[in-house]
Motif scaffolding. Structure first.
Motif, PDB file in Angstrom:
ATOM      1  N   TRP A   1       0.730  -1.202  -0.055  1.00 17.39           N
ATOM      2  CA  TRP A   1       0.301  -0.028   0.042  1.00 17.39           C
ATOM      3  C   TRP A   1       0.907   1.130  -0.025  1.00 17.39           C
ATOM      4  O   TRP A   1       0.464   2.199  -0.802  1.00 17.39           O
ATOM      5  CB  TRP A   1      -1.103  -0.084   1.258  1.00 17.39           C
TER       6      TRP A   1
ATOM      7  N   ARG B   1       2.259   1.583  -3.410  1.00 20.64           N
ATOM      8  CA  ARG B   1       1.472   1.239  -4.607  1.00 20.64           C
ATOM      9  C   ARG B   1       1.769   2.063  -5.846  1.00 20.64           C
ATOM     10  O   ARG B   1       1.631   1.605  -6.806  1.00 20.64           O
ATOM     11  CB  ARG B   1       0.101   1.402  -4.302  1.00 20.64           C
TER      12      ARG B   1
ATOM     13  N   ASP C   1      -4.994   0.767  -7.871  1.00 18.88           N
ATOM     14  CA  ASP C   1      -5.749   0.812  -6.628  1.00 18.88           C
ATOM     15  C   ASP C   1      -7.323   0.587  -6.479  1.00 18.88           C
ATOM     16  O   ASP C   1      -7.845   0.811  -5.589  1.00 18.88           O
ATOM     17  CB  ASP C   1      -5.325   1.828  -5.513  1.00 18.88           C
TER      18      ASP C   1
ATOM     19  N   THR D   1      -6.992  -6.087  -3.984  1.00 20.62           N
ATOM     20  CA  THR D   1      -5.946  -6.672  -3.769  1.00 20.62           C
ATOM     21  C   THR D   1      -5.739  -7.673  -2.499  1.00 20.62           C
ATOM     22  O   THR D   1      -6.096  -7.031  -1.650  1.00 20.62           O
ATOM     23  CB  THR D   1      -4.927  -5.510  -3.758  1.00 20.62           C
TER      24      THR D   1
ATOM     25  N   GLN E   1      -4.855  -9.538  -7.500  1.00 21.28           N
ATOM     26  CA  GLN E   1      -5.767  -8.527  -7.613  1.00 21.28           C
ATOM     27  C   GLN E   1      -7.000  -8.812  -8.638  1.00 21.28           C
ATOM     28  O   GLN E   1      -6.707  -9.564  -9.801  1.00 21.28           O
ATOM     29  CB  GLN E   1      -4.976  -7.401  -8.419  1.00 21.28           C
TER      30      GLN E   1
END
Lengths: 571, 426
Positions: free
Chosen positions: A425, A428, A435, A439, A466
């Motif tokens: 995160w 990312r 995003d 995920t 993802q």
């Protein structure tokens, strides 16, 4: 008060159990070739049932449950003794599954879990009357069929070491990369089949005395300790039983699956015949096994003094053993460096090269990586990565930086999925993760290896996936182009993901990924799945391996039976 | 053409056979009506009295044809299309049909025991292999049916459809023999000739299916590097599957009985045994469905043209068989003006591809002259499931038939009356 522990373990850490080296047809000098498989010791229940695999001998064709076997089971080398004893069959399966599992764990330096919820894999040595064998995640088991061949002899697939190792590999790969069983590309389905064959083939080389016996099994008795150098050409070696798979299981006994003999052709993967996954997987086997053959051959060339036409059989076998050993470890470790989803052959090649480079930076002695590159290229497979590190072309490149490990705890990162996600995160943008997609970090595992200076290095590998659920009409806005005849309102699921390799300091060394919105890959995948009816609402995640193996045995779909009905073609 | 040999109209008589097909196509002439029986079989009648029903129908056919049947078309060898030709017993429907002395029996080329083809010898070997595979498929179907019985103990739900399909695919030797012997046989293939035109003066007949091996192999997706090897593999594969059945009617124990566990499955093995049985049933079902499809796709597809009106009888041809037919531009022209469509495979999803349905220009949402007539011979609740859209007849298809054609189904017939006529007038 704490319980008392035994000062030292009651036995050695391993035990030996008799197995058939290949299958009951492989005889040397009139006796079935057996071997002593060395496997981890454990206290077994009858079955045999241990902590990772349990044999339950249920035959669904007759509705019969056979008594659990107590190992060790002693047999003579006579065929009747081998065929007629279900307890020996159970032992054979148990031992080969454990051997294959142990081999994976050795290569990776850690325990390898099954992909389903549970510690024990079931195995049914006489599961049904049909020339088929398969792994099923939903049934948590391996199923081995039996059948009568053309000469009315009963054939048991559970007695074929290749078949047992092959199916076990499916289960192990599924445990390491569960996304590989989802429909994606022809390469991905083929990969499972190809790697399973490679493991089966290379595993034989570590069985004591087997290679020696099979080197020139067709030669008249009497060569004994020696073998003629002249009989060790690549062509002759290719013809031995060492490179043939599942001889008994194929109804056409004279044409067993000998993928190593597929002639190299750079365009082979674009031919219609090789679009089918089981055939396509054979190309992977051909590339790997031809590389192995060349390395073995070059090792043999270095033996002796070059003038003596005879060599010690044992030395030749040992050379093969070492080459096979190295390649098998490489093939298994490469899984840690392979993308989490949507695998293509080129990805696996880069993974192989990278995994080997990590263990052995200097490739000059036997040229494993150089040979692999050459052999794969001859079948039209080039590394997915265009990066070169030093003398090593095709390896994965390091991730783009700069990366931040602020707020990430090193100790947690080594085992906690939430910590790894925290890292993802924070980074990312740098890692170019979309995003919008859901995920999830699905695994975090240790990876140990011996560094070149003899120290143990403990790294961490993690997998994330993802997922994006959209309708076909939204694909354009995401930069993707679906097939023109796909209905606009149809729901599709896009997958992406990556494999992360952190070094011993918790720094990200590799990020092997499939960007979820990579247009080329996703468009190809959508087109492939659309053509093959994977979007049909009735499509259930079936017991795919069973169907796959059945397809292989029957030669593929027929013009009168083609299961690929496209969504929208029918009411 | 002589006036007495110009047809004056056509009647199609659809019999209630439950799950099955039986149609009497009558072409009217001034001198004498000519009758063609298109299929005659069932895998289940509404009241369960199959034998009686078939006898009654055979008698009706004899009456209507005034003791003289001109031709028979057996589209493919499935029980629900040929059971009525069976000669078992003192009184059999097959014997009655035979006594009507038909002049011709039309079947697909796959039924030709001599495996004749006008192509080279290499192809003949492929044809032999394919035919052998078809026979072995049926033998295997019997085995699957027996296995379903033992599986039902552990996995009831999965075993039921297996039993039905296995039964439907069993070989019916007596019926096959009867068809072969009762009249000269005409083995047809897509685009090829048929002697039906001699039996029906003034009537055009086109054969749209089944494709020959060469024709089928020509479909782009199917092209293989070595078709000889492929068909040999197919033959070997099915022979292997069928082979063990010749040993005994039911597979015996693998090992002496002392090795077996008697009585209830031990508690620690129960989860796995249940799953293993369900997995096996699902596997077998997949195999049987596959061979069921293969046999369906050997169906003869015929288009009759009487005074400009076209009637389409496709047997149980499914999408694979249609893929070849619809790939020929000439066929598309023929199919555009179909006046009467006998719905394929009892209304299953795969037998009426949308591409076929959309071709019919005579479809209309309003009752009008020249509107397409569709006839469906079927029985619900026997085949397939709604949850995976495999129910027969398929709901979505029936909706389309109702909406865009003059639709008729034998489901509306019940036991009495057991047939209905559709006139196809000028």
């Amino acid at each position: 008060m704490a319980p008392s522990y035994l000062i030292s373990p009651p036995t050695a850490p391993t035990r030996k159990l008799t197995i058939l080296a290949q299958d009951p047809t492989v005889c040397v000098h009139g006796h079935i070739l057996t071997a002593e498989a060395e496997i981890p010791y454990e206290a077994l229940d009858p079955g045999p049932r241990g902590h990772r695999v349990g044999v339950i001998d249920f035959d669904s064709s007759t509705g019969t449950l056979y008594r659990p076997a107590a190992v060790p089971v002693r047999i003579s080398n006579r065929v009747e003794s081998v065929l007629g004893d279900p307890a020996f069959h159970a032992q054979n399966v148990y031992a080969i599954v454990m051997r294959t599992l142990a081999r994976f764990e050795f290569a990776l330096g850690r325990r390898v879990a099954w992909s389903f919820d549970g510690h024990q894999l079931y195995a049914a040595p006489h599961a049904f009357q049909e020339a088929n064998a398969y792994y099923s995640k939903q049934d948590r088991g391996l199923f081995f069929g039996y059948f009568n061949d053309e000469r009315r002899r009963r054939i048991f697939t559970c007695l074929s070491a290749d078949v047992v190792a092959h199916e076990t590999t499916h289960a192990l790969v599924d445990g390491l990369r569960e996304r590989y069983t989802f429909p994606s590309s022809p390469d991905q389905a083929a990969f499972h089949e190809g790697l399973a064959d490679v493991v089966a083939l290379l595993s034989i080389f570590s069985l004591p005395n087997v290679v020696e016996a099979l080197l020139d099994e067709k030669a008249p008795k009497g060569e004994g300790l020696f073998i003629q150098r002249a009989s060790l050409t690549v062509a002759r070696l290719r013809e031995t039983a060492l490179f043939g798979l599942g001889e008994e299981v194929d109804p056409r006994r004279s044409a067993l699956r000998r993928s190593v003999a597929i002639p190299p052709k750079a365009t082979i993967l674009s031919e219609a015949e090789y679009a089918e996954p089981h055939r396509r997987g054979e190309v992977l086997v051909a590339a790997m096994m031809n590389a192995f053959l060349q390395i073995w051959r070059s090792r043999i060339a270095k033996l002796g003094d070059g003038r003596n036409p005879r060599l010690y059989r044992e030395t030749v076998a040992e050379a093969g053993r070492r080459a096979a050993d190295h390649l098998l470890t490489m093939a298994i470790r490469a899984l840690d460096f392979a993308p989490a989803a949507d695998l293509l052959f080129g990805d696996y090649l880069s993974a192989l090269l990278t995994a080997d480079m990590e263990i052995q930076p200097d490739d000059s002695r036997f040229g494993y990586r150089a040979t692999l590159l050459k052999c794969f290229a001859s079948y039209g497979i080039t590394p997915a990565s265009h990066h070169t590190l030093g003398d090593n072309p095709g390896v994965w490149e390091p991730p783009d930086g700069p990366l931040s490990d602020a707020f990430v705890h090193f100790e947690s990162l080594r085992h906690d999925p939430d910590e790894v996600f925290r890292f993802l995160w924070e980074n990312r943008k740098a890692l170019r993760l979309d995003d919008r997609a859901y995920t999830r970090v699905i695994s975090v595992r240790p990876s140990t290896r011996l560094s070149t200076d003899g120290f143990t290095v403990r790294e961490t590998v993690a997998e994330y996936v993802q997922i994006l659920d959209v309708t076909v009409s939204e694909l354009g806005a995401l930069g993707l182009t679906p097939p023109k005849d796909m209905d606009r309102w149809l729901k599709v699921t896009l997958y992406g993901g990556g494999a992360l390799v952190f070094d011993e300091f918790g720094r990200l060394k590799y990020h092997v990924r499939n960007r979820i919105l990579n247009a080329r890959r996703q468009n190809e995948r959508l087109a492939y799945l659309w053509r093959h009816g994977a979007f049909s609402p009735a499509e259930k995640p079936a017991r795919r391996f069973a169907a796959m193996h059945r397809l292989r045995a029957s030669g593929g779909v027929t013009p009168f039976t083609d299961a690929e009905v496209r969504y929208g073609q029918v009411f | 053409m002589v006036r007495s040999s110009k047809p004056t109209g056509t009647t199609v008589r659809a019999y209630q056979v439950g799950f099955g097909d039986c149609f009497l196509l009558t072409v009217h002439y001034p001198a004498r009506d000519r009758h063609v029986l298109i299929d005659f079989g069932t895998t289940g009648t509404p009241d369960g009295r199959d034998k009686e029903r078939l006898l009654a129908i055979a008698t009706d056919i004899a009456t209507r044809s005034r003791g003289r049947l001109d031709a028979i078309v057996a589209t493919h060898r499935h029980k629900d299309h040929i059971a009525g030709f069976d000669t078992a017993g003192i009184e059999s429907p097959g014997a009655i049909i035979r006594s009507l002395k038909p002049r011709l029996v039309v079947q697909p080329w796959t039924e030709d025991p001599k495996a004749r083809t006008n192509a080279r010898a290499g192809v003949q070997k492929r044809v032999k292999n394919f035919r052998a595979a078809l026979g072995d498929m049926q033998t295997f179907a019997g085995h699957a049916r027996s296995e379903a019985i033992s599986l039902a103990r552990y996995a009831k739900g999965a075993a039921a459809p297996l039993g039905f399909l296995g039964e439907a695919n069993l070989a019916n030797r007596a019926a096959v023999e009867n068809l072969m012997r009762m009249a000269p046989n005409d083995y047809v293939f897509a685009g090829g000739p048929t002697r039906l035109t001699r039996v029906l003066p003034g009537v055009k007949v086109w054969v749209l299916g089944p494709p020959t091996l060469l024709q089928a192999e020509g479909i782009k997706r199917q092209r293989r590097s070595d078709p000889n090897e492929f068909w040999q593999l197919q033959a070997d594969y099915w022979r292997l599957l069928a082979g063990h059945v010749r040993e005994s009617s039911r597979p015996g124990l693998l090992f002496p009985a002392r090795h077996a566990v008697l009585g209830r499955v031990p508690v620690d093995a129960r989860w796995f045994v249940r799953h293993a049985a369900a997995a096996r049933a699902e596997e077998l079902l997949g195999l049987v469905r596959s061979l069921d499809t293969a046999l369906n796709n050997t169906s003869v597809i015929l288009v009759f043209e009487v005074n400009g009106k076209r009637l389409l009888f496709p047997g149980d041809a499914q999408i694979e068989n249609w893929e070849y037919a619809l790939g020929q531009p000439k066929n598309k022209q023929i199919l555009k003006n179909v006046q009467l469509y006998k719905v394929g495979h009892h209304g299953s999803r795969n037998a009426t591809p949308k591409s076929l349905w959309r071709l019919f220009e005579t479809r209309s949402t309003t009752a009008s002259r020249g509107r397409l007539t569709t006839i469906l011979s079927t029985m619900g609740g026997k085949h397939g499931h709604e949850d995976d859209h495999t129910e027969v007849p398929r709901k979505a298809l029936v909706q389309a038939l109702r909406r865009e054609s003059a639709y008729f189904t034998t489901q509306e017939l019940g036991s009495v009356p057991f047939a209905a006529n559709a006139q196809v007038d000028d």
